[in-house]
Design a protein around this motif. Structure first.
Motif, PDB file in Angstrom:
ATOM      1  N   VAL A 131       0.905  -0.905   0.092  1.00 13.91           N
ATOM      2  CA  VAL A 131       0.191  -0.058  -0.007  1.00 13.91           C
ATOM      3  C   VAL A 131       0.962   1.261   0.048  1.00 13.91           C
ATOM      4  N   ALA A 132       1.953   1.192   0.849  1.00 18.54           N
ATOM      5  CA  ALA A 132       2.896   2.352   0.738  1.00 18.54           C
ATOM      6  C   ALA A 132       3.401   2.701  -0.703  1.00 18.54           C
ATOM      7  N   ARG A 133       3.754   1.509  -1.200  1.00 20.84           N
ATOM      8  CA  ARG A 133       4.337   1.774  -2.685  1.00 20.84           C
ATOM      9  C   ARG A 133       3.532   2.299  -3.669  1.00 20.84           C
ATOM     10  N   THR A 134       2.203   1.954  -3.337  1.00 17.42           N
ATOM     11  CA  THR A 134       0.978   2.626  -4.274  1.00 17.42           C
ATOM     12  C   THR A 134       0.730   3.847  -3.982  1.00 17.42           C
ATOM     13  N   LEU A 135       0.784   4.502  -2.621  1.00 16.51           N
ATOM     14  CA  LEU A 135       0.552   5.751  -2.642  1.00 16.51           C
ATOM     15  C   LEU A 135       1.890   6.617  -3.010  1.00 16.51           C
ATOM     16  N   VAL A 136       2.949   5.981  -3.035  1.00 14.01           N
ATOM     17  CA  VAL A 136       4.152   6.594  -3.595  1.00 14.01           C
ATOM     18  C   VAL A 136       3.997   6.868  -4.973  1.00 14.01           C
ATOM     19  N   LEU A 137       3.321   5.865  -5.586  1.00 13.12           N
ATOM     20  CA  LEU A 137       3.039   6.042  -7.075  1.00 13.12           C
ATOM     21  C   LEU A 137       2.284   7.021  -7.425  1.00 13.12           C
ATOM     22  N   VAL A 138       0.914   7.271  -6.596  1.00 18.14           N
ATOM     23  CA  VAL A 138      -0.042   8.153  -6.841  1.00 18.14           C
ATOM     24  C   VAL A 138       0.695   9.356  -6.449  1.00 18.14           C
ATOM     25  N   ALA A 139       1.485   9.578  -5.470  1.00 14.95           N
ATOM     26  CA  ALA A 139       2.010  10.915  -5.397  1.00 14.95           C
ATOM     27  C   ALA A 139       2.991  11.536  -6.739  1.00 14.95           C
ATOM     28  N   LEU A 140       3.682  10.560  -7.180  1.00  8.93           N
ATOM     29  CA  LEU A 140       4.539  10.699  -8.236  1.00  8.93           C
ATOM     30  C   LEU A 140       3.691  10.996  -9.552  1.00  8.93           C
ATOM     31  N   ALA A 141       2.622  10.307  -9.706  1.00 10.59           N
ATOM     32  CA  ALA A 141       1.643  10.596 -11.021  1.00 10.59           C
ATOM     33  C   ALA A 141       0.987  11.884 -10.773  1.00 10.59           C
ATOM     34  N   THR A 142       0.488  12.246  -9.600  1.00  8.61           N
ATOM     35  CA  THR A 142       0.136  13.658  -9.512  1.00  8.61           C
ATOM     36  C   THR A 142       1.079  14.975  -9.590  1.00  8.61           C
ATOM     37  N   ARG A 143       2.183  14.645  -9.185  1.00  3.89           N
ATOM     38  CA  ARG A 143       3.420  15.707  -9.545  1.00  3.89           C
ATOM     39  C   ARG A 143       3.630  15.724 -10.891  1.00  3.89           C
ATOM     40  N   ALA A 144       3.592  14.674 -11.779  1.00  7.89           N
ATOM     41  CA  ALA A 144       3.771  14.707 -13.142  1.00  7.89           C
ATOM     42  C   ALA A 144       2.884  15.414 -13.618  1.00  7.89           C
ATOM     43  N   GLY A 145       1.502  15.077 -13.562  1.00  9.31           N
ATOM     44  CA  GLY A 145       0.302  15.738 -14.023  1.00  9.31           C
ATOM     45  C   GLY A 145       0.445  17.306 -13.697  1.00  9.31           C
ATOM     46  N   VAL A 146       0.911  17.708 -12.582  1.00  8.01           N
ATOM     47  CA  VAL A 146       1.089  19.188 -12.229  1.00  8.01           C
ATOM     48  C   VAL A 146       2.113  19.712 -13.154  1.00  8.01           C
ATOM     49  N   ALA A 147       3.443  18.845 -13.468  1.00 10.29           N
ATOM     50  CA  ALA A 147       4.449  19.474 -14.113  1.00 10.29           C
ATOM     51  C   ALA A 147       4.106  19.671 -15.360  1.00 10.29           C
ATOM     52  N   VAL A 148       3.174  18.762 -16.015  1.00  9.36           N
ATOM     53  CA  VAL A 148       2.631  18.966 -17.452  1.00  9.36           C
ATOM     54  C   VAL A 148       1.788  19.937 -17.540  1.00  9.36           C
TER      55      VAL A 148
END
Length: 334
Positions: free
Chosen positions: A133-150
């Motif tokens: 679950v922790a790894r999934t949340l880190v993946l969510v955080a990275l995906a959100t940050r990537a979306g904001v960067a785009v």
């Protein structure tokens, strides 16, 4: 009525899972892998079938890339993962606190929280031994940050641009956490205590510096001039996370009973902090090459010092002669 030939388990069974494994491993265990996977897919739903396939596929990729728990690189990554997660969660607390206490548009606070809150939740899940679950949340955080960067690239005039700060630091920490072999991550009570302790030791002092900006507005940050002592504290806070991690690395490396590769993983967790930038707020100041070089020099100096002292402590403890039995016990007739 669902066709058995087109059901998710049936489709997954047709995928060449064994081909993902290295040739030697496939020759030795190919039939066993196929049999275990086929047995796992019997009478299961689509979600469970996909999870089983993904777990085996990830194991195959780790073996092929030599990042499994049996490989040196995998053991180093496993040692780094809890401390990378602790550092990301600590910095997230700082960002969440500054977003809550300091003035700014509500949408900005929501964007920042969406990128940082998953790191804090991930550390909490790790303390509960829920590493998946922790790894999934880190993946969510990275995906959100990537979306904001785009979004910032396509709308440079919006407030999203300020949330591309420390992008390299977040990406490096997140990717290293995700590729670490989960079966080698130390989730023992001591390992979890080290992770939580490191996060608290980083977050508390850095969060305390937030009070320096109370009563100011974001547009005023570049023009703020602090007294020399406060400015020195701000400059030192840039390297504070690396110092905390280096001390943890020194202690773990100095113990003869600690796997040196696992201890070396903590050193790996220190390296991303070379990308840390100076205040204010760790996000309003753009990356500056001299600042990054100076911070990298400080971080590497911490690591070199911790390595030298840790090796000396480890060797001295290993070679220290045991006390003779006669000195450890007293003779009752003496």
């Amino acid at each position: 009525m669902t066709d058995e030939r087109t059901s998710p388990p049936a489709l997954l069974r047709r995928l060449p899972l064994d081909r993902l494994y290295p040739a030697g491993y496939r020759a030795a265990h190919g039939e066993e892998i196929t049999a275990v996977f086929a047995d796992a897919l019997q009478h299961t739903d689509a979600r469970t079938a996909l999870r089983e396939w993904a777990a085996l596929a990830a194991h195959a990729v780790r073996l092929r890339t030599r990042l499994s728990s049996r490989d040196p690189a995998g053991r180093i990554l496993a040692g780094a993962a809890p401390f990378l997660l602790a550092g990301g969660a600590a910095l997230s607390v700082v960002h969440l606190l500054t977003g809550a206490l300091l003035p700014g548009p509500g949408a900005n606070w929501a964007v920042g929280a969406a990128q940082t809150a998953p790191w804090v939740l991930a550390l909490l899940c790790a303390t509960l031994r829920r590493w998946a679950v922790a790894r999934t949340l880190v993946l969510v955080a990275l995906a959100t940050r990537a979306g904001v960067a785009v979004a910032a690239l396509f709308h440079p005039a919006t407030a999203f641009t300020q949330y591309s700060e420390l992008l390299g630091l977040w990406v490096v920490m997140g990717v290293l956490v995700l590729i670490a072999p989960p079966d080698a991550v130390d989730l023992s009570r001591r390992g979890r205590s080290w992770a939580i302790g490191s996060a608290v030791a980083i977050a508390l002092p850095m969060s305390g510096l937030t009070v320096l900006w109370l009563g100011t507005w974001p547009e005023d940050y570049p023009d703020l001039v602090f007294p020399p002592l406060q400015q020195a504290l701000l400059d030192l806070s840039t390297a504070w996370p690396a110092l905390v991690m280096s001390l943890a690395y020194l202690v773990r490396l100095g113990r003869p009973d600690t796997d040196p590769l696992q201890a070396g993983g903590i050193a790996l967790a220190v390296l991303p902090w070379t990308l840390m930038i100076a205040p204010p707020l760790y996000r309003s100041t753009p990356s500056n090459a001299p600042d990054l070089l100076r911070n990298a020099g400080v971080v590497l100096a911490f690591l070199a010092t911790a390595t030298a002292i840790g090796i000396l402590r480890r060797n001295s403890r290993r070679t220290r002669p045991a006390e003779p039995d006669g000195l450890r016990t007293s003779d009752p007739t003496a």
